[in-house]
Motif scaffolding. Structure first.
Motif, PDB file in Angstrom:
ATOM      1  N   PHE A   1      10.781  64.296  -7.258  1.00  0.00           N
ATOM      2  CA  PHE A   1      11.029  63.540  -8.484  1.00  0.00           C
ATOM      3  C   PHE A   1      11.692  64.419  -9.543  1.00  0.00           C
ATOM      4  CE2 PHE A   1       7.648  60.614  -6.843  1.00  0.00           C
ATOM      5  CZ  PHE A   1       8.447  59.482  -6.764  1.00  0.00           C
ATOM      6  N   GLU A   2      11.341  65.705  -9.560  1.00  0.00           N
ATOM      7  CA  GLU A   2      11.975  66.638 -10.500  1.00  0.00           C
ATOM      8  C   GLU A   2      13.470  66.737 -10.208  1.00  0.00           C
ATOM      9  OE1 GLU A   2      11.686  68.554 -13.845  1.00  0.00           O
ATOM     10  OE2 GLU A   2       9.728  68.486 -12.857  1.00  0.00           O
ATOM     11  N   ALA A   3      13.833  66.857  -8.920  1.00  0.00           N
ATOM     12  CA  ALA A   3      15.249  66.938  -8.540  1.00  0.00           C
ATOM     13  C   ALA A   3      15.983  65.649  -8.910  1.00  0.00           C
ATOM     14  CB  ALA A   3      15.379  67.223  -7.047  1.00  0.00           C
TER      15      ALA A   3
ATOM     16  N   ALA B   1      19.981  64.541  -9.065  1.00  0.00           N
ATOM     17  CA  ALA B   1      20.342  64.651  -7.652  1.00  0.00           C
ATOM     18  C   ALA B   1      20.914  63.325  -7.153  1.00  0.00           C
ATOM     19  CB  ALA B   1      19.133  65.051  -6.816  1.00  0.00           C
ATOM     20  N   ALA B   2      21.973  63.410  -6.352  1.00  0.00           N
ATOM     21  CA  ALA B   2      22.618  62.217  -5.815  1.00  0.00           C
ATOM     22  C   ALA B   2      21.691  61.468  -4.858  1.00  0.00           C
ATOM     23  CB  ALA B   2      23.906  62.601  -5.086  1.00  0.00           C
ATOM     24  N   GLU B   3      20.871  62.234  -4.126  1.00  0.00           N
ATOM     25  CA  GLU B   3      19.956  61.651  -3.149  1.00  0.00           C
ATOM     26  C   GLU B   3      18.782  62.598  -2.976  1.00  0.00           C
ATOM     27  OE1 GLU B   3      20.170  60.311   1.522  1.00  0.00           O
ATOM     28  OE2 GLU B   3      21.193  62.162   0.930  1.00  0.00           O
ATOM     29  N   VAL B   4      17.580  62.028  -2.891  1.00  0.00           N
ATOM     30  CA  VAL B   4      16.385  62.797  -2.569  1.00  0.00           C
ATOM     31  C   VAL B   4      15.640  62.032  -1.493  1.00  0.00           C
ATOM     32  CG1 VAL B   4      14.214  63.792  -3.376  1.00  0.00           C
ATOM     33  CG2 VAL B   4      16.187  63.737  -4.910  1.00  0.00           C
ATOM     34  N   VAL B   5      15.511  62.631  -0.321  1.00  0.00           N
ATOM     35  CA  VAL B   5      14.722  62.058   0.757  1.00  0.00           C
ATOM     36  C   VAL B   5      13.355  62.725   0.701  1.00  0.00           C
ATOM     37  CG1 VAL B   5      14.501  61.731   3.244  1.00  0.00           C
ATOM     38  CG2 VAL B   5      16.772  61.666   2.172  1.00  0.00           C
ATOM     39  N   MET B   6      12.323  61.906   0.540  1.00  0.00           N
ATOM     40  CA  MET B   6      10.959  62.424   0.456  1.00  0.00           C
ATOM     41  C   MET B   6      10.209  61.985   1.715  1.00  0.00           C
ATOM     42  SD  MET B   6      10.375  61.570  -3.583  1.00  0.00           S
ATOM     43  CE  MET B   6       8.875  62.481  -3.849  1.00  0.00           C
TER      44      MET B   6
ATOM     45  N   ARG C   1       5.623  55.510  -3.533  1.00  0.00           N
ATOM     46  CA  ARG C   1       6.381  54.259  -3.735  1.00  0.00           C
ATOM     47  C   ARG C   1       6.123  53.687  -5.124  1.00  0.00           C
ATOM     48  NH1 ARG C   1       5.477  52.737   2.033  1.00  0.00           N
ATOM     49  NH2 ARG C   1       7.535  53.056   2.956  1.00  0.00           N
ATOM     50  N   ALA C   2       4.868  53.693  -5.524  1.00  0.00           N
ATOM     51  CA  ALA C   2       4.518  53.167  -6.852  1.00  0.00           C
ATOM     52  C   ALA C   2       5.178  53.994  -7.955  1.00  0.00           C
ATOM     53  CB  ALA C   2       2.997  53.152  -7.032  1.00  0.00           C
ATOM     54  N   THR C   3       5.194  55.303  -7.810  1.00  0.00           N
ATOM     55  CA  THR C   3       5.830  56.167  -8.802  1.00  0.00           C
ATOM     56  C   THR C   3       7.337  55.929  -8.838  1.00  0.00           C
ATOM     57  OG1 THR C   3       4.116  57.853  -8.587  1.00  0.00           O
ATOM     58  CG2 THR C   3       6.232  58.567  -9.496  1.00  0.00           C
ATOM     59  N   ALA C   4       7.964  55.838  -7.681  1.00  0.00           N
ATOM     60  CA  ALA C   4       9.410  55.594  -7.624  1.00  0.00           C
ATOM     61  C   ALA C   4       9.760  54.270  -8.298  1.00  0.00           C
ATOM     62  CB  ALA C   4       9.892  55.607  -6.174  1.00  0.00           C
ATOM     63  N   GLN C   5       8.946  53.266  -8.051  1.00  0.00           N
ATOM     64  CA  GLN C   5       9.191  51.962  -8.670  1.00  0.00           C
ATOM     65  C   GLN C   5       9.008  52.038 -10.184  1.00  0.00           C
ATOM     66  OE1 GLN C   5       6.701  48.782  -7.235  1.00  0.00           O
ATOM     67  NE2 GLN C   5       8.115  47.229  -7.985  1.00  0.00           N
ATOM     68  N   LYS C   6       7.947  52.697 -10.622  1.00  0.00           N
ATOM     69  CA  LYS C   6       7.670  52.837 -12.052  1.00  0.00           C
ATOM     70  C   LYS C   6       8.817  53.551 -12.771  1.00  0.00           C
ATOM     71  CE  LYS C   6       4.700  55.956 -13.596  1.00  0.00           C
ATOM     72  NZ  LYS C   6       3.462  56.696 -13.852  1.00  0.00           N
ATOM     73  N   LEU C   7       9.396  54.559 -12.126  1.00  0.00           N
ATOM     74  CA  LEU C   7      10.492  55.323 -12.725  1.00  0.00           C
ATOM     75  C   LEU C   7      11.850  54.649 -12.563  1.00  0.00           C
ATOM     76  CD1 LEU C   7       9.491  58.919 -11.550  1.00  0.00           C
ATOM     77  CD2 LEU C   7       9.232  57.962 -13.848  1.00  0.00           C
TER      78      LEU C   7
ATOM     79  N   ALA D   1      13.481  54.797  -9.731  1.00  0.00           N
ATOM     80  CA  ALA D   1      14.148  55.883  -9.004  1.00  0.00           C
ATOM     81  C   ALA D   1      14.952  55.335  -7.832  1.00  0.00           C
ATOM     82  CB  ALA D   1      13.106  56.893  -8.527  1.00  0.00           C
ATOM     83  N   THR D   2      16.196  54.972  -8.083  1.00  0.00           N
ATOM     84  CA  THR D   2      17.036  54.358  -7.060  1.00  0.00           C
ATOM     85  C   THR D   2      17.672  55.353  -6.105  1.00  0.00           C
ATOM     86  OG1 THR D   2      18.929  54.373  -8.563  1.00  0.00           O
ATOM     87  CG2 THR D   2      17.554  52.376  -8.545  1.00  0.00           C
ATOM     88  N   ARG D   3      17.673  56.629  -6.446  1.00  0.00           N
ATOM     89  CA  ARG D   3      18.288  57.644  -5.584  1.00  0.00           C
ATOM     90  C   ARG D   3      17.266  58.336  -4.687  1.00  0.00           C
ATOM     91  NH1 ARG D   3      19.909  58.485 -10.656  1.00  0.00           N
ATOM     92  NH2 ARG D   3      18.823  60.471 -10.759  1.00  0.00           N
ATOM     93  N   ILE D   4      16.074  57.742  -4.588  1.00  0.00           N
ATOM     94  CA  ILE D   4      15.027  58.320  -3.744  1.00  0.00           C
ATOM     95  C   ILE D   4      14.819  57.439  -2.526  1.00  0.00           C
ATOM     96  CG2 ILE D   4      12.540  58.752  -3.605  1.00  0.00           C
ATOM     97  CD1 ILE D   4      12.682  59.949  -6.355  1.00  0.00           C
TER      98      ILE D   4
END
Length: 179
Positions: A61-63, A68-73, A85-91, A93-96
């Motif tokens: 999430f920091e990157a 960052a263009a893309e972050v695969v977690m 998933r909940a954090t990505a949605q809250k933020l 975060a479309t590039r994750i």
């Protein structure tokens, strides 16, 4: 701040990430993340990153927060993956991209190359000797591997670009010596 970590830079600066209880989750401390992103550069634009043992999501999430263009977690725990998933949605975060698989299976099956690979496996599993040789094929030209461990180590086939120590955490930035 138990089970919480703060994003320290970029678009989501000061946002709090929450994560479930899990004995293997050890978020990278703020001080270490600040150092690592000073090494990598504050602006991660156009970088493709892999957070191989995502855990709390602090590094990934920091990157992403820093552009960052893309972050695969990659995270194998369904409970931890649900929190990511909940954090990505809250933020927003479309590039994750979240991958709910075992890290070794991911490395063996995925063929993408990354500019930065964040590697912080559970210490008790001692995965580094098996995992590090496989990462060469996943690094883009000039790519770097950020690695955390609980003890200093030798890295055959890798050049140690930077290294640091904070408390019980030894952290390194590695580049490939194999072309």
């Amino acid at each position: 701040m138990r089970n919480r970590v703060r994003i320290i830079g970029g678009e989501w600066r000061s946002r709090i990430l929450t994560f479930p209880n899990d004995m293997d989750l050890r978020p990278t401390p703020d001080r270490v993340r600040e150092t690592v992103f000073n090494w990598l550069g504050q602006d991660m634009s156009h970088k493709h990153c892999l957070d191989l043992f995502a855990g709390s999501g602090a590094m990934g999430f920091e990157a992403a927060s820093r552009g960052a263009a893309e972050v695969v977690m990659v995270e194998s725990s369904p409970v931890v993956l649900k929190a990511l998933r909940a954090t990505a949605q809250k933020l927003g975060a479309t590039r994750i991209e979240l991958a709910g698989v075992d890290a070794m299976n991911f490395i063996d099956s995925d063929r993408r190359r990354f500019d930065v690979i964040f590697l912080d496996p559970p210490y008790r599993l001692d995965l580094l000797p098996k995992l590090l040789p496989k990462l060469h094929a996943h690094l883009a030209d000039g790519g770097l591997v950020y690695l955390e461990d609980d003890r200093p180590a030798e890295f055959e086939g890798w050049a140690v670009w930077r290294t640091g120590h904070a408390g019980k955490v030894c952290y390194h930035l590695l580049s490939s010596t194999i072309n």
